[in-house]
Design a protein around this motif. Sequence first.
Motif, PDB file in Angstrom:
ATOM      1  N   PRO A  59      37.629  17.550  -9.376  1.00 43.62           N
ATOM      2  CA  PRO A  59      37.030  18.038  -7.877  1.00 43.62           C
ATOM      3  C   PRO A  59      37.470  18.116  -7.006  1.00 43.62           C
ATOM      4  O   PRO A  59      38.066  17.281  -6.801  1.00 43.62           O
ATOM      5  N   HIS A 112      33.272   9.867  -1.891  1.00 42.38           N
ATOM      6  CA  HIS A 112      32.466   8.632  -2.852  1.00 42.38           C
ATOM      7  C   HIS A 112      31.799   7.089  -1.794  1.00 42.38           C
ATOM      8  O   HIS A 112      33.167   6.907  -0.862  1.00 42.38           O
ATOM      9  N   THR A 157      32.719  12.138 -21.746  1.00 41.00           N
ATOM     10  CA  THR A 157      33.419  11.221 -20.293  1.00 41.00           C
ATOM     11  C   THR A 157      33.531   9.890 -21.095  1.00 41.00           C
ATOM     12  O   THR A 157      33.023   8.865 -21.107  1.00 41.00           O
ATOM     13  N   SER A 160      34.350   9.347  -9.412  1.00 39.87           N
ATOM     14  CA  SER A 160      34.479  10.377  -9.175  1.00 39.87           C
ATOM     15  C   SER A 160      33.685  11.238 -10.801  1.00 39.87           C
ATOM     16  O   SER A 160      33.002  12.019 -10.709  1.00 39.87           O
ATOM     17  N   ARG A 161      34.338  10.707 -11.832  1.00 41.11           N
ATOM     18  CA  ARG A 161      33.824  11.260 -13.120  1.00 41.11           C
ATOM     19  C   ARG A 161      32.631  10.610 -13.279  1.00 41.11           C
ATOM     20  O   ARG A 161      31.885  11.448 -13.894  1.00 41.11           O
ATOM     21  N   ASN A 162      31.999  10.145 -12.635  1.00 43.63           N
ATOM     22  CA  ASN A 162      30.384   9.438 -12.441  1.00 43.63           C
ATOM     23  C   ASN A 162      29.505  10.770 -12.861  1.00 43.63           C
ATOM     24  O   ASN A 162      28.402  11.198 -13.657  1.00 43.63           O
ATOM     25  N   ALA A 163      30.202  11.720 -12.445  1.00 42.08           N
ATOM     26  CA  ALA A 163      28.923  14.009 -12.500  1.00 42.08           C
ATOM     27  C   ALA A 163      29.287  13.966 -13.782  1.00 42.08           C
ATOM     28  O   ALA A 163      28.477  15.407 -13.437  1.00 42.08           O
ATOM     29  N   TYR A 164      30.352  13.725 -14.340  1.00 39.77           N
ATOM     30  CA  TYR A 164      30.354  14.420 -15.548  1.00 39.77           C
ATOM     31  C   TYR A 164      29.349  14.002 -16.200  1.00 39.77           C
ATOM     32  O   TYR A 164      28.674  14.171 -17.923  1.00 39.77           O
ATOM     33  N   ARG A 200      23.793   9.119 -18.076  1.00 41.62           N
ATOM     34  CA  ARG A 200      23.984   7.845 -16.922  1.00 41.62           C
ATOM     35  C   ARG A 200      23.355   6.641 -17.263  1.00 41.62           C
ATOM     36  O   ARG A 200      23.825   5.441 -16.798  1.00 41.62           O
TER      37      ARG A 200
END
Lengths: 287, 287
Positions: A75, A37, A276, A189-193, A199
């Motif tokens: 991912p 990202h 998360t 990357s884990r913010n996608a969860y 958020r």
Amino acid sequence: MTQPTIVRTVAQMREHVRAWKAAGQRVALVPTMGALHEGHLTLIRLAQENADRVIASVFVNPKQFAPHEDFDAYPRGEAVDAEKLASVGCDLMFAPNASEMYAPGFSTLITVSGVSEPLEGAARPQFFGGVATVVAKLFIQSQADVAVFGEKDYQQLQVVKRMARDLDIPIEIIGAPTARAEDGLALSSRNAYLSAEERAAAVALPDAMKAAAQAVAAGSRVDEAEAIAVEALKAAGFRQVDYVEVREASDLSRLGPGPIGEAEGRILVAAWLGGTRLIDNMAVGQA
Amino acid sequence: MTQPTIVRTVAQMREHVRAWKAAGQRVALVPTMGALHEGHLTLIRLAQENADRVIASVFVNPKQFAPHEDFDAYPRGEAVDAEKLASVGCDLMFAPNASEMYAPGFSTLITVSGVSEPLEGAARPQFFGGVATVVAKLFIQSQADVAVFGEKDYQQLQVVKRMARDLDIPIEIIGAPTARAEDGLALSSRNAYLSAEERAAAVALPDAMKAAAQAVAAGSRVDEAEAIAVEALKAAGFRQVDYVEVREASDLSRLGPGPIGEAEGRILVAAWLGGTRLIDNMAVGQA
């Protein structure tokens, strides 16, 4: 847009590095687990400012996941990663498979006592051994002159610095300031969860950290500043706070409970929003 | 007779190595703990056959001694060591002090599972971690192309080979055949501890090992050959036999109890004569 060359073996990577060094070029390494990202791309850019050639390694390291953790779910998307590296002009993508990194009979583990033990190390006892081992391998494989790691994983950065110094690996290690979204949330990357609602709530994490750091800078007791941050996180909907701790910036020994005095500190936080787990950290010291 | 240059810092050693490599020369390292004897000098000579320049390191590594072991009593004599290195034309003696090798805050340990665990590892649980760590440092510090270790410390040789392969250190590791006295006793710094009577009895160690190896080669059961060697040692006055074991030559997994079959084996022995513990080993396989 130059495509990065993709290599899958240590021997291929070393051929490129040998040619670059023979031409007098300085080589940087940016270790990643892929799922790249904007945060990773800022690391590549910082590496480019500090070297003539940049290698990004993309390897989801099985040795730093415990059996119950998300190794299989982590991912992966090599084609997209390669495109993103191309967009910033990264020279080489080192994407080995697991058997290139861990040949049959592999039995060596590098552990770093002290700095590895609290915080993330307490929650995940195998984690930093896996990190130190794979990073030492990448340093020795690439023979890079400089490596860039994000301060986002601050404890990892200190473990890697300690390991490289202790083993005399001739590499300069640069910590890159954490890349953040506009509201202050650290990119991960884990913010996608996170759901949309989670958020929105997540901004409480950098906010609580900043408030605690400001209180410590103004002379508050460390334990009181930590407690205020914990309360702010809970009020914002974080269901569990694993830790909010002010520690010495390089060896991560405990600071406080009183005012921080002359010490160079770091506030480190890990907390759960739904399913998360988010981590973050920030410099803290007397104003 | 050329005196070897003595250096005490990693930076000084690297300057020499850089100049040699710039001149296209191949560099060998022979790690020692000093108290050099003819056995060490055969390692230097073998290194000279495999490289243009030879560094001998002399460092009594505190990390491979347990608190009750003979670290303080271990023989030291740098001037005599330097003379002996001079006599065989060794180029460089690297003799760091403990703080050059282990700076304040040092916290990294390299462990090798499997091959480290039985035999010497069972008796001395910290030993091979200390060895693997200091040897990795010496490899990385010196950036040597080749290193020579004696087969006398056979398990150490296999641990070091495994560690270097696992960490991708670009160094060739050569095992040198054990130097022996005329009667067959392996040369060792610790032989100096033997009384005249014990020294005479010590020949039973290589003799028992040879007899067992011959029996295995002739098709005897491994467990029977081991038992015969144990009896021979006891009959010769060894007061305790720590182990007599036939193991696979590279990973040191157990062979037997039946005939050895196609395996490439090694018989390894540790036994006490009075207050002195002697170790030895020998290749063993089907004739």
